[in-house]
Design an enzyme around this catalytic site. Sequence first.
Site, PDB file in Angstrom:
ATOM      1  N   CYS A  24       0.803  -1.232   0.000  1.00  0.00           N
ATOM      2  CA  CYS A  24       0.000   0.000   0.000  1.00  0.00           C
ATOM      3  C   CYS A  24       0.833   1.278   0.000  1.00  0.00           C
ATOM      4  CB  CYS A  24      -0.958   0.014   1.188  1.00  0.00           C
ATOM      5  SG  CYS A  24      -0.123   0.278   2.777  1.00  0.00           S
ATOM      6  N   GLU A1249     -21.621  10.466  -0.254  1.00  0.00           N
ATOM      7  CA  GLU A1249     -21.846   9.134  -0.826  1.00  0.00           C
ATOM      8  C   GLU A1249     -22.225   9.129  -2.302  1.00  0.00           C
ATOM      9  OE1 GLU A1249     -23.988   6.472   2.324  1.00  0.00           O
ATOM     10  OE2 GLU A1249     -24.918   8.432   2.279  1.00  0.00           O
TER      11      GLU A1249
END
Length: 1316
Positions: A24, A1249
């Site tokens: 990552c 969202e």
Amino acid sequence: MLLSYLRKRLRLTGTKYGCGGGGCGACTVMISTYEPASKKIRHYSANACLLPICSLYGAAVTTVEGVGSTKTRVHPVQVRVQYHCERLAKCHGSQCGFCTPGMVMSIYTLLRNHPEPTSEQMIAALAGNLCRCTGYRPILDACKTFCKESICCQRKTNEKCCLDQEDDLFDKEEKVSTRLFSTDEFQPLDPTQELIFPPELMRMAENQPKRTLSFHGERMTWISPVSLDELLDLKASYPKAPLLVGNTSVGPEMKFRGVFHPIVIAPARIPDLNVVKCLDDGLTLGAACSLSVVKDILTNAVVEFPEEKTKVFSAVLQQLRTLAGEQIRNMASLGGNIVSRKSTSDLNPILAASNCMLNLASRGRKRQIPLRDIFADGVGNNTITPEEILVSVHIPYSRKGEYVSAFRQAPRRENALPVTNAGMRVLFEEGTDTIKDLSIFYGGAVSTTVCAKQTCRTLIGRHWNKQMLDEACRLVLKEIALPGSDSGEKVDYKKTLIVSFFYRFFLEVSQSLKTMDPCHYPGIPMEYRSVLQDFKTKMPQSIQIYQDIEPSQSPQDPVGRPVMHQSGIKHATGEAVYVDDLPSVDGELFLAVVTSSRAHAKIVSIDTSEALKGPGVFDIITAHDVPATNEFYYSDDPEIIFARNKVICVGQIVCAVVADSDDHAKQAAAKVKIEYEVLEPVILTIAEAIQHNSFFEPKRKLEQGNVDRAFETVDNIIEGEIHIGGQEHFYIETQSVLVVPKGEDKEMDVYVSTQHPAIIQEMVAASLGVPANRIMCHVKRVGGAFGGKLLKAGLLASVAAVAANKTSRAVRLILSRGDDMLITGGRHPFIGKYKVGFMKDGRIRAVDAKYYINGGCTPDESVLVAEVSLLKMDNAYKIPNLRCRAYACKTNLPSNTAFRGFGFPQSALVTETWITGVADKVGLSPEKIREINMYKENEQTHFKQKLDPQNLIRCWNECMEKSAYYSRKTAVNEFNKQNYWKKKGIAIVPMKFPFGLGTRYLSQAAALVHIYTDGSVLLTHGGIEMGQGIHTKMIQVASRELNIPMSCIHFCETSTTTVPNACASVGSAGTDVNGMAVKDACQTLMKRLQPIINKNPKGTWNDWIKEAFEQSVSLSATGYFRGYNENMDWEKGEGQPFTYFLYGAACSEVEINCLTGDHKNIRTDIVMDIGCSINPAVDIGQIEGAFVQGIGLYTMEELKYSPEGVLYTRGPDQYKIPAVCDIPEQFSVSLLSSSQNPYAIYASKGIGEAGLFLGCSVFFALRDAVTRVRNERGLKKTFALNSPLTAEQIRASCTDDFTEMMANNESASPLLGPHL
């Protein structure tokens, strides 16, 4: 490892733990070494989580703290505050900030080596860094400011660059802005101000003779010899000891697979193993050379030597460019890659095919063997003996008449292990196309690299033509036998790739033969040629458009301006503190959980005897140690802290070990033995849940109109179903909690990474049997959450609190990435079944739909997600007759939970799928069907809520215009006519996203504002900062209301001690509700101050505050917002569950490679109606970040389970989220202008969202491309595409002779058709 040493011993917490496996980039640091012979200093980035400290003898390590800090800004002389940090922050390149230090270090290292890098170098430097929040665009914007060349399209249309043409796109009346930051504010890059390499290390390297180093740890010994002879002696003495250079293979094996080596030999300092020699027949490279060094050497060789000699080098480089990320390539060695003989090695097939030689040595013996020999029998018959060392690798020059190629296909184009790869080489008899020698090697197919020996032998002497191709495909499929795989890998896809790669090699060589002798060789048709070019990652061009503030707005009023994230600079300098960055508490213990290995079983016994004997182990905690509540009944089925008598999923917490260190706790946890008795049934899938009638109650239904009658009157009916896979939250900061007992009155401080401190307080208090007022829950910031840090965080905090209560010590619980993914669940997998009735003209009259969601083993939020999926299923369309039902399935998987979008991304994808199905059936384009059925005027939704779709239509029309949809669609058609193996697709999708939490009490909020006598303001509220910039916006609100600069206002932390009973920061509502509360508190204060201001209107803020204090006016106020008046009556199927609607539209264009299924996102244009933005930089960042997360959901993120319910995808190695290479090459986001929202603070809208669903525009663009392939090939049969639409699915849908070979069983061998 260096990471734990930096964080725990040196307290340098800027370097973060993200995955522990180098996948990552959160732990990136810069390593600098000095080479006395050349007097050169080498800087390279590396993953601290894989770097053994012993390997750093003589090296300098620079962490993010060494690059710059806010403390060094005190005086202009000290303004060495890093431009890297500064630019990343000012370009809005951080949201949650957890990945930011790693990003900074990758960029910083590149700039140390190349102060004016190219955009290609910059993109390559970031390939090993993941970000889950931003969508990468703002990070790349920051990077562009360092690049030497302009990142312009270089295309001049009417004397303008594409990025300068926005004036033509917008109405001249509107005042729009396209700059989120000003480059004028940046400090120039001054390489002379960088940290120097430590002189003492230089002196040590030059003056001290090299000596053998030995380090002895608790369990293992590290030996680093300095000469080849010494190494050979060591290897003779310890034949089983691994040789470790970069630790990129041995490290993960020890960490994740429990492999243990008591002795490790580190040969990196031996000159013979670092040799670089240019010989008459090729290059010899030392086995300890890092892959980055190999890449540099081969790059230079390709420039230096004639092309005829460098074909092998070019093919190896082709693989090196995408192999892992820069950090791994800097550490991993050439020799390690070869000797580990992993099937996933991208280098071994091409090195073996190219006749590379291995130079081996052992005591008293040296020999040379062909690299291909170590793969001779296909399962890795290793001809290297245990005491032998690989000293160097000889890579030969290519010859005249020799062609060499390498191929790979992976779940993600960069920094991902391959599904299948290949190395191929052919040598022709001079001046002919007769095969003299042929080598074909594959990786990823079986357990190691494998050679198609028989095939190659048979084809020698054949001409390079279609007959040879046909035979080769048959032979190679017969020879490379793939075992059926249980890890979820599809065998058919690998087989298809095996023949597709050979076909691609056939095309490449055919074209090269034509170039060499156009008279004799026809080459390949023009429309095949584009497939010879792989997709490359380019620096994206982007544009962001938002409405400028009114000229009349006060310059001090920050609302509506693109203000930098309040913690942006601290994110970039590593000073921002997260839970695991908190200093250790005296006597602190570390907790490791022990989880179930069975999906449904009775616990017969738990044997902890071995674990308790482990070093540093303090105690073991089980359900018997929970003083009060172990099961929380929020509905009929409980949420459980510790499994008591039975387990109901793999990954359920059974018990926990507390020890004096993280390592000791984990080692002991592995020794706990649990005996199980399997229970029936084991239900894992939705299909099994339906079969066993296993559901959470209540089941929900909505109906309007007369559905059955409507079906009788329609012209056409389609039926179908779509499967949508789950999604892992993959917040970069894993679940983290630190519990500190206060020592009296049963008080506890709980520092936790959560979206909902109040539920943590409630659950911890209930588990310990104490009142909530004894539990103080603190949240400074969260390193990403997306819905995944609610109930699960409460259960984990309770585990730690029970341990702290039992031991009377502070307890720290930081889940490893693997445990986090195993335990916590994610987005619900979803099956949508539909029946749709429509007229010939495309009007949809009736829909009957059923949704099944996989809830997992406990209820969590599953029923709520099912309800929302019903309420939002209409997306942007008016459906006169509608019946839809939703079922939450109860299965033996870890409980799935809230995730950004909350059911809408799944149910709306089902809707858009049947929209395209209707389009296919009536012969109209999908966008026409969308327009025909879109909400047009003031109407009611299917649950009788009023709706004004004016802004929906505006977004749609603007997106059509800004994306130049129709002219680009024509261009796509043209491209597709001219290209057979590559196709483009384009799609435009509208969105209506209802805002609301369904019940008033869920959206209440409170704030607390203190003004101190020096005029400074302390603000707190119930919202959680997890990257969405809520604190920044709240400070903007307070700044406007109090009419003071933002710099006077400070936000400390969210805590249950200051704001009680706060609702969760979910559902995009944080700014809406907390903003109202902050405004209320500030207005209360201003009301109190007004008489004082009126008396002294020319006074300063500080004057008024001083006067107020002297007049005994209270300078502290709470603010409160009761919440939105929302309700839903499920019995009647009607209500007002939402307060308002957001609208948007996205147009995406993609290109697919029909031979591999790979695709590239070419361009995306988004138009969003978000009211009046409080902070356009933050809001556009939210839209882009959500959109890229949506690309992940719909096209690449795939969870894989074993048949027993064990999750395989437990880290970034197996689970691929979007990286820099996945974002569109052209990315435009426009905020709809002149939009008002009377219901929310300052006419804004909750934005967190909504953008995620727009990622499906890429899904439908891919569907469009696949449809065009199928139409061209005469495949009229309707086809279903499921989500995620991975390369594997795309390849299988692009039916051709190669996929038919799989379907008909390869032995049938159809002759390859006319289009070859």
